[in-house]
Scaffold this active site. Structure first.
Site, PDB file in Angstrom:
ATOM      1  CB  SER A 113      -5.909  82.537   8.427  1.00  0.00           C
ATOM      2  OG  SER A 113      -5.273  81.852   7.394  1.00  0.00           O
ATOM      3  CG  ASP A 257      -6.330  78.241   5.391  1.00  0.00           C
ATOM      4  OD1 ASP A 257      -6.904  78.219   4.275  1.00  0.00           O
ATOM      5  OD2 ASP A 257      -5.715  79.232   5.802  1.00  0.00           O
TER       6      ASP A 257
END
Length: 470
Positions: A113, A257
């Site tokens: 992530s 992201d």
């Protein structure tokens, strides 16, 4: 070097000693444990040579270590007798949807992530394409501690099936949502600048924007895994796109992201819209069409509560962690929810944070309102949130710190103390929340108040308590 086992999966830095990092031996161990856990969910009884292999979807973001981790994960699953649906480069929400769309028994997302380039992780999904609960994750960890595992013989090995169709199927599912008005977006003739931080957003977001008739320019669009800046979509990391927004004419800046489950917007004048307000703005649009309840986590802005109540709904808070939020959303029948870090969860699509859904709903709202992004931002309650962190050392006693903070306010009649996830102290017009991160070896200290100075001062006050105890 670090290995973190939490509600957010198995996450660590690449390289180093076994048991301390995300290395090949530990990847095999945790993948095997997950496969055994999935098998334990089989209620059909004895398996034989005619029983179809269980299927696991595997997708990965653009990290440098991705091919290595994928090869080990896929090889281990095949060795356990599982068929693998390898969807290649894929966002977290794409992988979640692929589990459902393919009728798979589970999924593994290879992504860390927002963590920096040296990190990677295994995020584990159930047959609904949703994250395992904390109890289920604990079962996987317990299985991983076994000293011996049983693998398939040569006649019962699984196979790898490559399927690259799910990006297009994900985009189509977004366009099919009732509250996404593609024609209104096309008529608005938006032009956007996108920072996809050298990962999979650079592959799927052009497909979405083209289908919506949106003009675009990408920064850091090449999928190299060598991130051009810290990949967490916070203002301090986004000077490049903010400068680009100021130097040219765009209607909107979009930042994701590396695995495209977090979403931040930038106003047409180059100022941050505020990642906390991604969910607030999308929720405002959804609630205007489908009134109901909302959920966010304890570390998210009060603005969602205010907007929800303005539309006649009820707001509820959950512990931090996507599965905690989705569990609470199901409990209160929320029409939308998510996290203040830019994560939008829209059940009409699926129970997972999805930047593509967030982009399409936001652009629809913007097109229908016919205003600038900066003007839209002014329509929401204005809170300022300070996001600080304290790095942990091996000697840090987090439980003692949280107990100390809790005791500080136990007798304060003006404060409400919530300890379901760390310690959150609520005051009439501000709050502060301390908790150990699920994804990094840090204590997060989030605080919100009418002004940034007040928010930061409140957070720093409690941070000093931590420093004094270290």
């Amino acid at each position: 070097m670090t290995l973190i086992k939490s509600i957010s999966g198995i996450r660590g830095t690449i390289g180093g000693r076994t048991g301390d990092t995300l290395n090949p031996l530990d990847i095999v161990k945790f993948t095997t444990a997950y496969a055994i856990f999935i098998s334990s969910k089989d209620e059909s009884g004895e398996r034989n040579e005619n029983t179809p292999h269980k299927k696991i979807v595997v997708g990965r973001d653009g990290r440098i270590s991705g091919p290595m981790v994928r090869d080990i994960v896929c090889g281990t699953l095949v060795g356990m007798g599982y068929d693998v649906i390898d969807i290649g480069y894929a966002t977290t929400p794409t992988t979640e949807l692929a589990v459902r769309m393919s009728g798979a028994d589970g999924g593994i997302i290879i992504t860390a992530s927002h963590n920096p380039r040296q990190w990677n992780a295994l995020k584990l999904l159930n047959s609904e394409g949703e994250f395992l609960t904390a109890a289920e994750g604990q079962q996987v960890l317990q299985i991983a501690e076994q000293e011996q595992f049983q693998y398939a013989d040569v006649d019962h090995l699984g196979k790898v099936i490559v399927d690259n169709s799910f990006d297009d199927r994900h985009v189509q599912s977004v366009l099919d949502l009732d509250l996404v008005d593609a024609e209104a977006i096309r008529q608005a003739r938006f032009t956007v600048c996108v920072d996809s931080i050298n990962s999979v957003g650079g592959i799927i977001l052009p497909k979405l924007l083209e289908r919506l008739g949106v003009g675009y320019k990408f920064l850091n669009g090449e999928v190299t895994g060598d991130f051009a800046h810290n990949p967490e979509p916070l203002e301090k990391n986004l000077t490049g796109i903010m400068d680009e927004m100021r130097s040219r004419h765009y209607d909107l800046g979009i930042v994701v992201d590396p695995d495209v489950d977090r979403l931040a917007f930038i106003c047409e004048d180059g100022r941050m819209f505020g990642e906390e307000y991604t969910l607030v703005s999308v929720a405002d649009y959804v609630l205007s069409a489908t009134p109901g309840n909302t959920v966010s986590n304890l570390s998210s802005t009060r603005a969602l509560r205010d907007v929800t109540e303005r539309h006649g709904g009820h707001y509820a808070a959950a512990a931090v962690g996507e599965v905690n939020v989705t569990t609470k959303m199901k409990e209160v029948n929320a029409v939308i929810g998510g996290e203040g870090n830019g994560g939008v969860i829209y059940p009409e699509s699926h129970y997972g944070r999805d930047a593509l859904v967030g982009i399409a709903l936001f652009l629809t709202s913007l097109a229908k309102k016919g205003c600038k992004v900066s003007e839209l931002r002014k329509t929401f309650p204005d809170y300022q949130i300070a996001k600080n962190r304290i790095d942990l050392t091996p000697e840090t006693d987090v439980d003692a710190i949280l107990l100390k903070v809790k005791s500080m306010f136990a007798q304060d009649a003006t404060a409400q103390v919530n300890d379901i996830d760390g310690v959150k102290i609520d005051f009439a017009d501000r709050w502060v929340h301390l908790r150990k991160s699920n994804t990094e070896p840090i204590i997060r200290v989030y605080s919100e108040a009418p002004t940034m100075d007040e928010a930061d001062a409140l957070g720093k006050r409690l941070m000093q308590v931590v420093y004094d105890m270290q």
